[in-house]
Motif scaffolding. Structure first.
Motif, PDB file in Angstrom:
ATOM      1  N   LEU A  23      10.836  57.823  53.844  1.00  0.00           N
ATOM      2  CA  LEU A  23      10.879  57.038  53.053  1.00  0.00           C
ATOM      3  C   LEU A  23       8.980  56.850  52.444  1.00  0.00           C
ATOM      4  N   PRO A  24       9.160  56.740  50.870  1.00  0.00           N
ATOM      5  CA  PRO A  24       8.161  56.206  50.508  1.00  0.00           C
ATOM      6  C   PRO A  24       8.042  54.760  50.807  1.00  0.00           C
ATOM      7  N   PRO A  25       6.267  54.581  50.356  1.00  0.00           N
ATOM      8  CA  PRO A  25       6.131  53.540  50.539  1.00  0.00           C
ATOM      9  C   PRO A  25       6.699  51.976  49.134  1.00  0.00           C
ATOM     10  N   GLY A  26       7.183  50.932  49.954  1.00  0.00           N
ATOM     11  CA  GLY A  26       7.424  50.791  48.729  1.00  0.00           C
ATOM     12  C   GLY A  26       9.000  50.685  49.197  1.00  0.00           C
ATOM     13  N   TYR A  27       9.356  51.483  50.464  1.00  0.00           N
ATOM     14  CA  TYR A  27      11.273  51.023  50.280  1.00  0.00           C
ATOM     15  C   TYR A  27      11.804  50.429  51.047  1.00  0.00           C
ATOM     16  N   ASP A  58       0.797  62.654  50.066  1.00  0.00           N
ATOM     17  CA  ASP A  58       0.178  62.191  49.167  1.00  0.00           C
ATOM     18  C   ASP A  58       1.454  62.205  48.197  1.00  0.00           C
ATOM     19  N   CYS A  59       1.974  63.290  47.884  1.00  0.00           N
ATOM     20  CA  CYS A  59       3.179  63.435  47.003  1.00  0.00           C
ATOM     21  C   CYS A  59       4.309  62.460  47.696  1.00  0.00           C
ATOM     22  N   VAL A  60       4.726  61.827  48.438  1.00  0.00           N
ATOM     23  CA  VAL A  60       5.239  61.267  48.457  1.00  0.00           C
ATOM     24  C   VAL A  60       4.885  59.677  48.504  1.00  0.00           C
TER      25      VAL A  60
END
Length: 265
Positions: A23-27, A58-60
């Motif tokens: 899950l990305p940051p802010g999901y 970093d890409c996520v």
């Protein structure tokens, strides 16, 4: 990055299977939905293999994407000659369960699939076979001509324990003998010729300059076939061999391509 392991009963495989979801940051489970990138591993990998890439976090963080990491070990995500229904598992069980459980863009414009080697080829196969599900595909060193393989083109490299290519026996337990129905179904050039002309696709391909000669040749063949069939694509040859270091170095460009070509709603 936050990694969640999801486990459910697979009707296609007749057993429990697990995937990792990143899950990305802010999901958030509500609000604006998130596009999804399904990442497929190479031969012998699993749902944790992609997590070993140093650049992945970093890409996520840089892109608003949910990642889904299924696994098939030494089997391809296809409905194979041994009766294993990994394609059905992927396109029905995995995609369906992810969209039930997460706040995703549940349309082809919000789904992408990419992979390395075996996974890169399968990403292309499934995108061409399921243009209603996926609009974007990516491949690092895709083994696109696996359905066309005869004998063992990797015999000169068998002394290298790092070799990630199946023997003839292992290859044929998935693909069947030369000329099998399974090989015909997944022939990439037939899939290109038969693809839905009303479903636009965007494809990303790269291969290492130090990869096996056969791998470089089949990636160039695929580049030329995509051009001949008018399929929008981006193609690169860059430093590296057939390994996860090559994959890791290319992740920023792959993620950028995916994020540019999927849509949030």
């Amino acid at each position: 990055m936050r990694v969640v392991t999801e486990t459910w009963w697979s009707e296609a495989l007749g057993r429990q299977k697990s995937v990792n979801v990143v899950l990305p940051p802010g999901y958030a489970p509500t609000g604006r939905p998130f596009p999804v990138l399904y990442l497929l591993h190479s031969y012998g990998g699993n749902r944790r293999t992609w997590l070993t890439c140093p650049s992945l976090a970093d890409c996520v963080a840089a892109h608003r994407l949910i990642l889904v990491l299924p696994e098939s070990g030494r089997y391809w995500l296809i409905n194979d000659a041994g009766g294993r229904r990994y394609e059905d598992y992927f396109v029905h069980d995995v995609v369906g369960q992810v969209e039930k459980r997460y706040n995703t863009v549940a349309s082809r414009s919000g789904r992408a699939v990419a992979g390395f080697s075996m996974g890169g080829a399968t990403a292309l196969f499934q995108t061409l076979r399921h243009t209603d599900l996926f609009s974007v595909a990516g491949s690092h060193s895709g083994a696109f001509e696996a359905p066309l393989r005869e004998g063992d083109p990797y015999t000169p490299y068998r002394s290298d324990r790092r070799l990630m290519m199946p023997t003839v026996k292992d290859h044929e337990r998935v693909w069947g003998p030369v000329g099998s129905a399974v090989r015909q179904v997944y022939d990439p050039y037939r899939l290109l010729a038969d693809k839905d002309p009303e479903a636009p696709l965007r494809l990303y391909l790269d291969v290492g300059e130090g990869d096996y000669e056969r791998m470089i040749a089949m990636n160039r063949n695929m580049r030329d076939a995509l051009t001949a069939h008018g399929v929008s694509h981006e193609y690169h040859e860059r430093p590296g061999g057939h390994d996860w270091s090559f994959v890791d170095a290319g992740l920023p460009r792959l993620f950028g391509f995916v994020r540019e070509n999927v849509h949030a709603a």
